[in-house]
Design an enzyme around this catalytic site. Structure first.
Site, PDB file in Angstrom:
ATOM      1  N   GLY A  41       3.284 -23.561  27.646  1.00  0.00           N
ATOM      2  CA  GLY A  41       3.338 -23.074  29.026  1.00  0.00           C
ATOM      3  C   GLY A  41       2.364 -23.771  29.962  1.00  0.00           C
ATOM      4  O   GLY A  41       1.867 -24.865  29.687  1.00  0.00           O
ATOM      5  N   SER A 181      -9.691 -20.324  48.088  1.00  0.00           N
ATOM      6  CA  SER A 181     -10.932 -20.445  47.315  1.00  0.00           C
ATOM      7  C   SER A 181     -10.979 -19.505  46.126  1.00  0.00           C
ATOM      8  O   SER A 181     -12.030 -19.021  45.737  1.00  0.00           O
ATOM      9  CB  SER A 181     -12.135 -20.189  48.218  1.00  0.00           C
ATOM     10  N   GLY A 182      -9.798 -19.254  45.531  1.00  0.00           N
ATOM     11  CA  GLY A 182      -9.779 -18.530  44.253  1.00  0.00           C
ATOM     12  C   GLY A 182     -10.216 -19.494  43.155  1.00  0.00           C
ATOM     13  O   GLY A 182     -10.666 -20.615  43.445  1.00  0.00           O
ATOM     14  N   ALA A 183     -10.072 -19.064  41.900  1.00  0.00           N
ATOM     15  CA  ALA A 183     -10.555 -19.884  40.780  1.00  0.00           C
ATOM     16  C   ALA A 183      -9.942 -21.287  40.787  1.00  0.00           C
ATOM     17  O   ALA A 183     -10.657 -22.283  40.616  1.00  0.00           O
ATOM     18  CB  ALA A 183     -10.249 -19.179  39.470  1.00  0.00           C
ATOM     19  N   VAL A 269      -3.053 -21.374  47.117  1.00  0.00           N
ATOM     20  CA  VAL A 269      -2.997 -20.096  47.832  1.00  0.00           C
ATOM     21  C   VAL A 269      -2.354 -18.994  46.984  1.00  0.00           C
ATOM     22  O   VAL A 269      -1.778 -18.054  47.519  1.00  0.00           O
ATOM     23  CB  VAL A 269      -2.245 -20.246  49.171  1.00  0.00           C
ATOM     24  N   ALA A 318      -4.671 -16.346  31.220  1.00  0.00           N
ATOM     25  CA  ALA A 318      -4.036 -16.608  29.935  1.00  0.00           C
ATOM     26  C   ALA A 318      -4.356 -15.521  28.907  1.00  0.00           C
ATOM     27  O   ALA A 318      -3.465 -15.065  28.171  1.00  0.00           O
ATOM     28  CB  ALA A 318      -4.510 -17.962  29.414  1.00  0.00           C
ATOM     29  N   HIS A 444     -34.065 -15.645  20.926  1.00  0.00           N
ATOM     30  CA  HIS A 444     -34.900 -16.417  21.844  1.00  0.00           C
ATOM     31  C   HIS A 444     -35.056 -17.835  21.329  1.00  0.00           C
ATOM     32  O   HIS A 444     -35.258 -18.018  20.138  1.00  0.00           O
ATOM     33  CB  HIS A 444     -36.291 -15.774  21.957  1.00  0.00           C
TER      34      HIS A 444
HETATM   35  C1  LIG Z   1      -4.727 -25.077  37.493  1.00  0.00           C
HETATM   36  C2  LIG Z   1      -4.762 -23.813  36.702  1.00  0.00           C
HETATM   37  C3  LIG Z   1      -5.899 -23.501  35.985  1.00  0.00           C
HETATM   38  C4  LIG Z   1      -5.941 -22.309  35.264  1.00  0.00           C
HETATM   39  N1  LIG Z   1      -7.064 -22.016  34.552  1.00  0.00           N
HETATM   40  C5  LIG Z   1      -7.114 -20.865  33.853  1.00  0.00           C
HETATM   41  C6  LIG Z   1      -8.266 -20.556  33.082  1.00  0.00           C
HETATM   42  O1  LIG Z   1      -9.235 -21.296  33.052  1.00  0.00           O
HETATM   43  N2  LIG Z   1      -8.253 -19.397  32.381  1.00  0.00           N
HETATM   44  C7  LIG Z   1      -7.187 -18.542  32.405  1.00  0.00           C
HETATM   45  O2  LIG Z   1      -7.228 -17.502  31.743  1.00  0.00           O
HETATM   46  N3  LIG Z   1      -6.087 -18.819  33.118  1.00  0.00           N
HETATM   47  C8  LIG Z   1      -6.022 -19.962  33.835  1.00  0.00           C
HETATM   48  N4  LIG Z   1      -4.891 -20.254  34.529  1.00  0.00           N
HETATM   49  C9  LIG Z   1      -3.785 -19.296  34.512  1.00  0.00           C
HETATM   50  C10 LIG Z   1      -2.965 -19.417  33.220  1.00  0.00           C
HETATM   51  O3  LIG Z   1      -2.480 -20.727  33.095  1.00  0.00           O
HETATM   52  C11 LIG Z   1      -1.840 -18.418  33.233  1.00  0.00           C
HETATM   53  O4  LIG Z   1      -2.358 -17.119  33.453  1.00  0.00           O
HETATM   54  C12 LIG Z   1      -1.086 -18.414  31.924  1.00  0.00           C
HETATM   55  O5  LIG Z   1      -0.540 -19.674  31.651  1.00  0.00           O
HETATM   56  C13 LIG Z   1       0.044 -17.369  31.957  1.00  0.00           C
HETATM   57  O6  LIG Z   1       0.704 -17.382  30.747  1.00  0.00           O
HETATM   58  P1  LIG Z   1       2.221 -16.917  30.629  1.00  0.00           P
HETATM   59  O7  LIG Z   1       2.538 -16.956  29.175  1.00  0.00           O
HETATM   60  O8  LIG Z   1       2.428 -15.668  31.367  1.00  0.00           O
HETATM   61  O9  LIG Z   1       3.071 -18.029  31.404  1.00  0.00           O
HETATM   62  P2  LIG Z   1       3.074 -19.604  31.444  1.00  0.00           P
HETATM   63  O10 LIG Z   1       1.894 -20.207  30.818  1.00  0.00           O
HETATM   64  O11 LIG Z   1       3.375 -19.947  32.858  1.00  0.00           O
HETATM   65  O12 LIG Z   1       4.313 -19.982  30.546  1.00  0.00           O
HETATM   66  C14 LIG Z   1       5.614 -19.684  30.914  1.00  0.00           C
HETATM   67  C15 LIG Z   1       6.553 -20.584  30.154  1.00  0.00           C
HETATM   68  O13 LIG Z   1       7.883 -20.105  30.354  1.00  0.00           O
HETATM   69  C16 LIG Z   1       8.750 -21.225  30.488  1.00  0.00           C
HETATM   70  N5  LIG Z   1       9.940 -20.757  31.183  1.00  0.00           N
HETATM   71  C17 LIG Z   1      10.032 -20.287  32.448  1.00  0.00           C
HETATM   72  N6  LIG Z   1      11.280 -19.882  32.696  1.00  0.00           N
HETATM   73  C18 LIG Z   1      11.991 -20.110  31.573  1.00  0.00           C
HETATM   74  C19 LIG Z   1      13.352 -19.890  31.209  1.00  0.00           C
HETATM   75  N7  LIG Z   1      14.216 -19.338  32.055  1.00  0.00           N
HETATM   76  N8  LIG Z   1      13.738 -20.237  29.967  1.00  0.00           N
HETATM   77  C20 LIG Z   1      12.861 -20.789  29.089  1.00  0.00           C
HETATM   78  N9  LIG Z   1      11.571 -21.019  29.387  1.00  0.00           N
HETATM   79  C21 LIG Z   1      11.157 -20.670  30.597  1.00  0.00           C
HETATM   80  C22 LIG Z   1       7.923 -22.224  31.273  1.00  0.00           C
HETATM   81  O14 LIG Z   1       8.429 -23.528  31.089  1.00  0.00           O
HETATM   82  C23 LIG Z   1       6.556 -22.019  30.649  1.00  0.00           C
HETATM   83  O15 LIG Z   1       6.370 -22.887  29.555  1.00  0.00           O
HETATM   84  C24 LIG Z   1      -4.815 -21.439  35.261  1.00  0.00           C
HETATM   85  C25 LIG Z   1      -3.662 -21.786  35.961  1.00  0.00           C
HETATM   86  C26 LIG Z   1      -3.634 -22.952  36.676  1.00  0.00           C
HETATM   87  C27 LIG Z   1      -2.373 -23.295  37.417  1.00  0.00           C
END
Ligand SMILES: Cc1cc2nc3c(=O)[nH]c(=O)nc-3n(C[C@H](O)[C@H](O)[C@H](O)COP(=O)(O)OP(=O)(O)OC[C@H]3O[C@@H](n4cnc5c(N)ncnc54)[C@H](O)[C@@H]3O)c2cc1C
Length: 465
Positions: A41, A181-183, A269, A318, A444
């Protein structure tokens, strides 16, 4: 006629989806994951992991710039942007392969294609122009989210970037305008600033990192400004005019209009759930403002259809997605000891310089919720290890309920706080009070001693300030 049938089919293989499938399989359920793009993902491929690889390069670069302070001589320091990006992509690739291995090891079928609900207990998978149908007793939707866009400020992949383009720059731009200015916005601002770009961050609210405790965001803002970052808060980008060399942004700052030129814009955003084209409407799965509506067990409005992770809303993290994945898999398998997710126990980390991390209520939120609070603070400058590391800039703040001693929240800014926060997260999970924390022995010299001191300070007992 369905070709294959499963106990659990997960749509989406991000940290929500793949973890749910592995846990389901561990519990003896026949599980599959449907993925249309990259295994792992956003997190592994375009989010958490590749950004941390980029930020690690920035951290090392920054430390080498300070070499003299540590008695080291480094001459001719420079960087190769292409290699920095290549390393980040390689790290992402390695982890994605690792997840493929884990799925295989746990006997989870991986089905390549776009998955959508196609009837009760049915999922249509489309790939290469062909459609197949599989059946499942339980379906977990984990399709994640994508970058939200604002009208007129849509990323074009060239001058206006979303996180995807910001993660694979061809070179480091001379100037970057970060909107939000979020993470995510602040991590990119930190990365580009370290490698020499002029960085301006525009934030609609009155402070950067607005979900964090006010004192922590003020501390971080001071540090970012000291590094030369331009922070415009209470401000809104109202127009972006593209030219050959970049953009001219029109910015409304508290009613006054200013223009600013930048080579690249990063739009950060917020994000919106991938709710389209997965058959929600036809199946009767309710949504609300871009996310699937679920109860505390991640159950949707349709029986045996669950939704987890970014798809169901904030916090978009994540570890929150993975935790929900495990919870749902265990509920499906009939595990009796499962608890619903408690948002106040989910830590949040931002890997900028200095790092920011928190768990639980901010001081303001605790007061708003009616708590009489006791607040502790400990600055990094009072900690031996921080000084030895050359990392004396930071603060650890703790918020307690004055009557019960419950640790309501912890908020940190400074070196390695993204690693430290877990100590307080465990404390919250165990419903620890100030007495347990005060009685705990901290090694420590460590940065963790500041966690102890912050607790002591809340009750007037700090030893080193
Ligand atoms: C730049 C950036 C930095 C980040 N840094 C952090 C961090 O440091 N720590 C943290 O905790 N979180 C971070 N996040 C957030 C984190 O990436 C997400 O919260 C996390 O990936 C969510 O997981 P998920 O399983 O819900 O979805 P995702 O990781 O988005 O996975 C969803 C998957 O579903 C697949 N998919 C979608 N629709 C379909 C479909 N119809 N059929 C089959 N497959 C499909 C997609 O291809 C994707 O692979 C960051 C995000 C970004 C963009």
């Amino acid at each position: 006629m369905a070709e294959k049938s499963y106990d659990v089919v997960v749509v989406g293989s991000g940290p929500g989806g793949y973890v749910a499938a592995i846990r389901a399989s561990q519990l003896g359920l026949k599980a599959a994951v449907v993925e249309r793009s990259e295994i792992g993902g956003i997190c592994l491929n375009w989010g958490c992991i590749p950004t941390k690889a980029l930020l690690r390069s920035a951290e090392i670069y920054h430390n080498i710039e300070r070499a003299e302070e540590f008695g080291l001589k480094v001459e001719g320091l420079s960087f190769d942007g292409t290699k920095i990006v290549e390393r980040s992509r390689a790290v992402a690739g390695q982890l994605s392969q690792g997840v493929q291995f884990l799925l295989k090891k746990n006997k989870v079928d991986v089905i390549v294609g776009n998955g959508s609900l196609s009837g009760k207990g049915k999922i249509k998978v489309e790939a290469d122009g062909k459609a197949t149908e599989i059946s499942a007793k339980n379906i977990i939707l984990a399709t994640g989210a994508r970058a939200r866009t604002l009208p007129g400020l849509e990323p074009d992949g060239d001058t206006i970037w979303s996180y995807r383009e910001a993660m694979v720059p061809k070179s480091i731009p001379k100037s970057v305008l970060v909107i939000g200015s979020g993470a995510i916005g602040i991590e990119f601002a930190s990365f580009y600033k370290t490698f020499g770009a002029d960085v301006t961050v525009v934030e609609l609210l009155d402070r950067v990192l607005p979900v964090e405790d006010e004192e922590i965001s003020a501390f971080a803002a001071k540090s970012f400004k000291k590094q030369g970052m331009n922070l415009l808060t209470g401000a809104k980008v109202t127009d972006l005019k593209k030219s050959k060399t970049g953009v001219t942004a029109t910015i409304d700052i508290g009613g006054k209009t200013e223009t600013l030129k930048a080579e690249k814009v990063i739009s950060a955003v917020g994000i919106t759930g991938n709710i389209e084209d997965i058959g929600l409407e036809k199946a009767g799965v309710k949504t609300d403002r871009g996310h699937v509506t679920v109860n505390e067990w991640c159950e949707t409005s349709v029986p045996n259809v669950y939704a987890i992770g970014d798809l169901v809303g904030p916090p978009w993290l994540a570890h929150k997605a993975s935790h929900e994945g495990v919870m749902v898999a265990e509920r499906i398998a009939g595990v009796k000891t499962v608890h619903p997710m408690d948002a106040s126990k989910i830590p949040g980390c931002t890997y900028c310089h200095p790092q920011v991390a928190s768990v639980g209520m901010t001081e303001a939120a605790a007061k708003d919720a009616g708590h009489d609070v006791k607040v502790g603070r400990f600055p990094f400058i009072g900690n031996g290890k921080a000084i030895a590391l050359g990392e004396a800039e930071g603060l650890i703040k703790t918020v307690f309920d004055a009557k019960t001693g419950e640790l309501l929240g912890a908020h940190m800014v400074g070196a390695e706080v993204t690693e430290l926060i877990q100590g307080y997260t465990i404390a919250r999970q165990l419903e620890t009070t100030e007495a347990d924390l005060m009685a705990t022995v901290f090694p420590h010299p460590t940065l963790s001693e500041m966690m102890h001191e912050s607790v002591l300070d809340a009750f007037g007992r700090a030893l080193h300030i």
